[in-house]
Scaffold this motif. Structure first.
Motif, PDB file in Angstrom:
ATOM      1  N   GLU A 118       0.769  -1.164  -0.018  1.00 16.82           N
ATOM      2  CA  GLU A 118       0.016  -0.020   0.111  1.00 16.82           C
ATOM      3  C   GLU A 118       0.917   1.409  -0.033  1.00 16.82           C
ATOM      4  O   GLU A 118       1.986   1.317   0.751  1.00 16.82           O
ATOM      5  N   LYS A 135       2.284   1.429  11.769  1.00 15.44           N
ATOM      6  CA  LYS A 135       0.882   1.020  11.327  1.00 15.44           C
ATOM      7  C   LYS A 135       0.145   1.722  12.699  1.00 15.44           C
ATOM      8  O   LYS A 135       0.347   1.515  13.821  1.00 15.44           O
ATOM      9  N   HIS A 140      -3.976   1.367   9.379  1.00 13.59           N
ATOM     10  CA  HIS A 140      -3.216   1.973   8.149  1.00 13.59           C
ATOM     11  C   HIS A 140      -1.932   2.362   8.333  1.00 13.59           C
ATOM     12  O   HIS A 140      -1.317   2.261   9.286  1.00 13.59           O
ATOM     13  N   ASP A 182      -6.758   9.869  12.103  1.00 13.33           N
ATOM     14  CA  ASP A 182      -5.979   9.245  11.125  1.00 13.33           C
ATOM     15  C   ASP A 182      -6.200  10.054  10.009  1.00 13.33           C
ATOM     16  O   ASP A 182      -7.525  10.436   9.662  1.00 13.33           O
ATOM     17  N   VAL A 184      -6.692   8.916   6.918  1.00 13.59           N
ATOM     18  CA  VAL A 184      -7.627   8.082   6.062  1.00 13.59           C
ATOM     19  C   VAL A 184      -8.897   7.997   6.599  1.00 13.59           C
ATOM     20  O   VAL A 184      -9.922   8.330   5.981  1.00 13.59           O
ATOM     21  N   CYS A 185      -9.292   7.410   7.874  1.00 14.59           N
ATOM     22  CA  CYS A 185     -10.474   6.980   8.229  1.00 14.59           C
ATOM     23  C   CYS A 185     -10.884   7.879   9.485  1.00 14.59           C
ATOM     24  O   CYS A 185     -12.135   8.031  10.051  1.00 14.59           O
TER      25      CYS A 185
END
Length: 257
Positions: A118, A135, A140, A182, A184-185
């Motif tokens: 990723e 992580k 992520h 985060d 991303v989320c």
């Protein structure tokens, strides 16, 4: 079958969950080994959930139905490879107990993959070094220095928001200055993740090394390349003086004046 399940339970302990309904099923989360077989599962970067349904005629007549789901850090191509590996394992062990071999084959393959395929969601480039990866608690992956820069920026932003609310007399129910989301989320990044980030001194050291490498590269340029750079710069200045290149700063001043 019962003997095989007892052996598996003695090997995998609480990691293995067995459901004795009809049909009997079991599931286990299979992780990659991690750096130097680290026992901390959170440091194991790749994982997938292994589910097996056991028909009453297993292992004598029928093979188990195996499903791989909830992968972390794996590409579609790698998941297809894992499914092919399971298929081959079942085909070559018809009439025999096969669950342990399937589980360990998947674990071995995950450790071969080693790193998540990723891109870092901050700089959008792949992570090629295990020591550079971190992580989050929401699974992520980022470069440590990328996440460090993001966290530092968010801390400043949250501090400014906190002080602004305090200055204007708003009621602050709780201190939110450490609620860093985060990228991303938008889940809150756990403190133990932030504690793993490099210190400011080490970040500046990395930046300094990068600048020194850049200076060394410039020094090593051949005379031919240096001459080409000088000619290109002279041509740029000539075109700029004749109006062939738009000066964005001057154009912006003209628009707003």
């Amino acid at each position: 079958m019962d003997e095989e399940l007892n052996v598996l339970k003695s090997i995998y302990l609480d990691d293995l969950i067995i459901n004795y309904d009809n049909p009997i099923s079991l599931n286990i989360i299979i992780d990659s080994n991690g750096d130097e077989n680290d026992l901390d599962r959170e440091k194991r970067l790749l994982c997938i959930t292994f589910i097996a349904e056991l028909p009453s005629t297993y292992p004598d007549l029928n093979s188990p139905k195996i499903t791989l789901c909830r992968p972390r850090g794996l590409t579609d191509e790698q998941i297809n490879e894992l499914n092919s590996l399971i298929y081959s394992c079942l085909e070559s062990n018809i009439g025999s107990c096969v669950l342990y071999e399937c589980i360990e084959s998947i674990r071995s393959k995950l450790s071969f993959y080693e790193l998540p395929q990723e891109a870092c969601a901050i700089c959008l480039t792949l992570i090629s070094n295990r020591n550079d990866i971190i992580k989050t608690n929401c699974h992520h992956f980022y470069h440590k220095n990328c996440l460090k820069s993001y966290v530092d920026m968010k801390k400043i932003e949250l501090e400014e928001n906190y002080q602004e609310l305090k200055k204007n007399g708003f009621y602050i129910e709780r201190d939110f200055r450490n609620d860093i989301e985060d990228p991303v989320c938008r889940q809150i990044i756990a403190n133990n993740v932030i504690e793993q980030l490099p210190s400011s001194s080490s970040s500046s050291s990395i930046e300094q090394n990068s600048n020194e490498e850049h200076r060394e590269l410039i020094k090593s340029l051949s005379p031919h390349i240096k001459q080409w750079q000088e000619r290109t710069h002279a041509l740029f200045q000539q075109q700029k003086e004749k109006g062939g290149i738009i000066d964005l700063d001057k154009s912006q001043d003209m628009i707003f004046s």
